[in-house]
Design a protein around this motif. Structure first.
Motif, PDB file in Angstrom:
ATOM      1  N   GLY A   1     -67.900  51.726 -11.095  1.00 36.63           N
ATOM      2  CA  GLY A   1     -66.583  52.926 -10.639  1.00 36.63           C
ATOM      3  C   GLY A   1     -66.926  53.396  -9.518  1.00 36.63           C
ATOM      4  N   LYS A   2     -68.137  53.660  -9.024  1.00 41.35           N
ATOM      5  CA  LYS A   2     -68.437  54.025  -7.768  1.00 41.35           C
ATOM      6  C   LYS A   2     -68.166  53.196  -6.382  1.00 41.35           C
ATOM      7  N   ILE A   3     -68.150  51.769  -6.748  1.00 43.87           N
ATOM      8  CA  ILE A   3     -67.882  50.993  -5.895  1.00 43.87           C
ATOM      9  C   ILE A   3     -66.197  50.949  -5.558  1.00 43.87           C
TER      10      ILE A   3
ATOM     11  N   GLU B   1     -74.784  52.316 -15.789  1.00 46.10           N
ATOM     12  CA  GLU B   1     -73.664  51.813 -16.578  1.00 46.10           C
ATOM     13  C   GLU B   1     -72.210  52.371 -16.039  1.00 46.10           C
ATOM     14  N   SER B   2     -72.330  53.056 -14.553  1.00 42.97           N
ATOM     15  CA  SER B   2     -71.182  53.396 -14.087  1.00 42.97           C
ATOM     16  C   SER B   2     -71.211  53.094 -12.539  1.00 42.97           C
TER      17      SER B   2
ATOM     18  N   ASP C   1     -69.567  48.168 -17.000  1.00 41.27           N
ATOM     19  CA  ASP C   1     -70.244  49.217 -16.164  1.00 41.27           C
ATOM     20  C   ASP C   1     -69.271  49.930 -15.127  1.00 41.27           C
ATOM     21  N   LEU C   2     -67.868  50.108 -15.608  1.00 44.32           N
ATOM     22  CA  LEU C   2     -67.186  50.794 -14.665  1.00 44.32           C
ATOM     23  C   LEU C   2     -67.299  52.476 -15.002  1.00 44.32           C
ATOM     24  N   GLY C   3     -67.721  52.806 -16.047  1.00 42.18           N
ATOM     25  CA  GLY C   3     -68.165  54.311 -16.399  1.00 42.18           C
ATOM     26  C   GLY C   3     -67.041  55.473 -15.898  1.00 42.18           C
ATOM     27  N   ASP C   4     -67.372  56.642 -15.936  1.00 38.64           N
ATOM     28  CA  ASP C   4     -66.613  57.812 -15.512  1.00 38.64           C
ATOM     29  C   ASP C   4     -67.053  57.749 -14.019  1.00 38.64           C
ATOM     30  N   ALA C   5     -65.894  57.604 -12.975  1.00 40.16           N
ATOM     31  CA  ALA C   5     -66.245  57.532 -11.691  1.00 40.16           C
ATOM     32  C   ALA C   5     -66.522  59.101 -11.402  1.00 40.16           C
ATOM     33  N   ASP C   6     -66.188  60.179 -11.961  1.00 41.18           N
ATOM     34  CA  ASP C   6     -66.390  61.748 -11.851  1.00 41.18           C
ATOM     35  C   ASP C   6     -67.754  62.116 -11.967  1.00 41.18           C
ATOM     36  N   ASN C   7     -68.391  61.188 -13.038  1.00 38.72           N
ATOM     37  CA  ASN C   7     -69.883  61.544 -13.139  1.00 38.72           C
ATOM     38  C   ASN C   7     -71.007  60.841 -12.102  1.00 38.72           C
ATOM     39  N   PRO C   8     -72.084  61.377 -12.083  1.00 41.27           N
ATOM     40  CA  PRO C   8     -73.024  60.757 -11.148  1.00 41.27           C
ATOM     41  C   PRO C   8     -73.358  59.219 -11.473  1.00 41.27           C
ATOM     42  N   ILE C   9     -73.663  58.434 -10.461  1.00 40.43           N
ATOM     43  CA  ILE C   9     -73.740  57.199 -10.711  1.00 40.43           C
ATOM     44  C   ILE C   9     -74.944  56.829 -11.714  1.00 40.43           C
ATOM     45  N   SER C  10     -75.044  55.776 -12.208  1.00 46.86           N
ATOM     46  CA  SER C  10     -76.068  55.331 -13.227  1.00 46.86           C
ATOM     47  C   SER C  10     -75.930  53.923 -13.394  1.00 46.86           C
TER      48      SER C  10
END
Length: 386
Positions: free
Chosen positions: A167-169, A163-164, A152-161
């Protein structure tokens, strides 16, 4: 404490409780009711909170509720516990997802400051972000353990979900995260880029097969956690008994309950969440979630409070020369559990002083005696140096 954004437990559940055995959990739990309001919290150790937020999930249940989990949990009998449990009801969806996050963050922070462990029943797993942000005001670095088939790292440039959120943390201030451990990942659900990123960040990852072969190796990982989250998607479809779970592989019921108990028995775990719940689950899935809750509370009841200064003074010290290092191990004479000392540098953030003893296993000590440096010790030391 501010409980204004909590809605009470469903009134129909009160009728169910009236018909339960007087020794059941439901007959002894403290409840937030429409008539009685919030119960007295002074002697409560664990507080159940439902969070009806799943708007950032791709497979969301628009009628999300926790009635069936509560019904299953209330029907169980407690063990030989000395734990008081309160059910504070639900946090409803806010006007925006961020409003729900704020309510979760505020409530969890207040409970943790009161030494009450929030047991969160959640919709989408991005709620872990709000659970993590609750520690912003607690002046400490945080170790997050996530039981999940994906990183659940995801793409940190995209909005939080859902599955991401990890990355925001990692990238969002304030930077409180010291370590992230994923328990139960399945390689085919994760890209090689994410796997390599986990390694570059010195995070810990344990494959499903590795844990199933020896689940006890996760006990030291849980012992070092401050907050724990479980994605119900980490459980195999047969154990959950519902078509929403399409993966044949995952933890079985016995394994996921053992992991919940390890989280509960950890002296450091101060909040615990079960996420990706769907109220369309049948009786089998609801009972499994209820038993996960039961095992977590069972663990809390049997904590040994070995995080205190006085307890650590009784530890037995072992020094092991390995190459140019001298590894220092400690063993508790009460529980028989092991720790290894991390040599923190003088010029680093003093918040990290709380992590100078890293939980480990006896096997780590024995391997060090054979000149093998424990991998978790190496990663923790490297995180301190970069």
């Amino acid at each position: 404490m501010d409980f204004d954004f909590l809605s009470p437990v469903d009134g129909d559940l009160l009728d169910e409780i009236s018909n339960l055995d007087r020794q059941s959990i439901g007959a002894n739990i403290k409840l937030h009711t429409a008539e009685g309001g919030i119960p007295e919290m002074d002697d409560v150790q664990v507080a159940i909170i439902g969070v009806k937020e799943n708007r950032l999930s791709s497979n969301r249940d628009d009628a999300l509720h926790f009635y069936n989990i509560r019904s299953s949990f209330y029907s169980l009998f407690p063990g030989n516990w000395h734990i008081n449990i309160a059910d504070l009801g639900d946090i409803e969806r806010g006007a925006e997802v961020e409003d729900t996050y704020f309510a979760v963050q505020s409530l969890v922070a207040q409970l943790v400051k009161k030494d009450i462990i929030p047991l969160i029943l959640g919709g989408s797993q991005d709620l872990i972000y709000a659970q993590y942000r609750s520690y912003d005001t607690l002046d400490q670095m945080v170790n997050l353990v996530n039981i999940d088939r994906k990183f659940d790292l995801g793409d940190a440039d995209n909005p939080i979900s859902n599955e991401s959120y990890v990355g925001k943390i990692v990238i969002n201030k304030p930077y409180n995260l010291f370590n992230y451990s994923n328990v139960g990942y399945q390689t085919y659900f994760n890209s090689q880029n994410e796997i390599e990123l986990m390694e570059r960040l010195f995070f810990d990852a344990y494959r499903l097969g590795e844990i199933s072969a020896d689940i006890s190796q996760i006990e030291p990982v849980m012992r070092d956690a401050n907050l724990v989250g479980i994605d119900l998607g980490a459980i195999n479809a047969a154990a959950m008994g519902h078509g929403l779970h399409v993966s044949p592989n995952g933890f079985d019921g016995k394994e996921i309950c053992a992991l919940a108990r390890y989280a509960g028995i950890s002296d450091k775990v101060s909040s615990f969440g079960i996420y990706e719940y769907d109220s369309r689950y049948g009786s089998l899935g609801n009972m499994l979630v209820a038993q996960m809750m039961w095992y977590f509370v069972e663990g809390v009841n049997f904590r040994t409070n070995e995080n205190t200064i006085s307890a650590k003074q009784e530890f037995i010290k072992y020094q092991v020369p390995v190459d140019e290092d001298i590894l220092v191990f400690f063993k508790s004479p009460v529980s028989g559990r092991w720790w290894i000392e991390i040599p923190f540098l003088a010029n680093v953030n003093t918040k990290l002083k709380r992590h100078t003893l890293l939980p480990c296993s006896e096997e780590d000590y024995l391997e060090a005696c054979n000149q093998v440096i424990p991998e978790r010790w190496y990663k923790a030391k490297r995180k301190n140096e970069v």
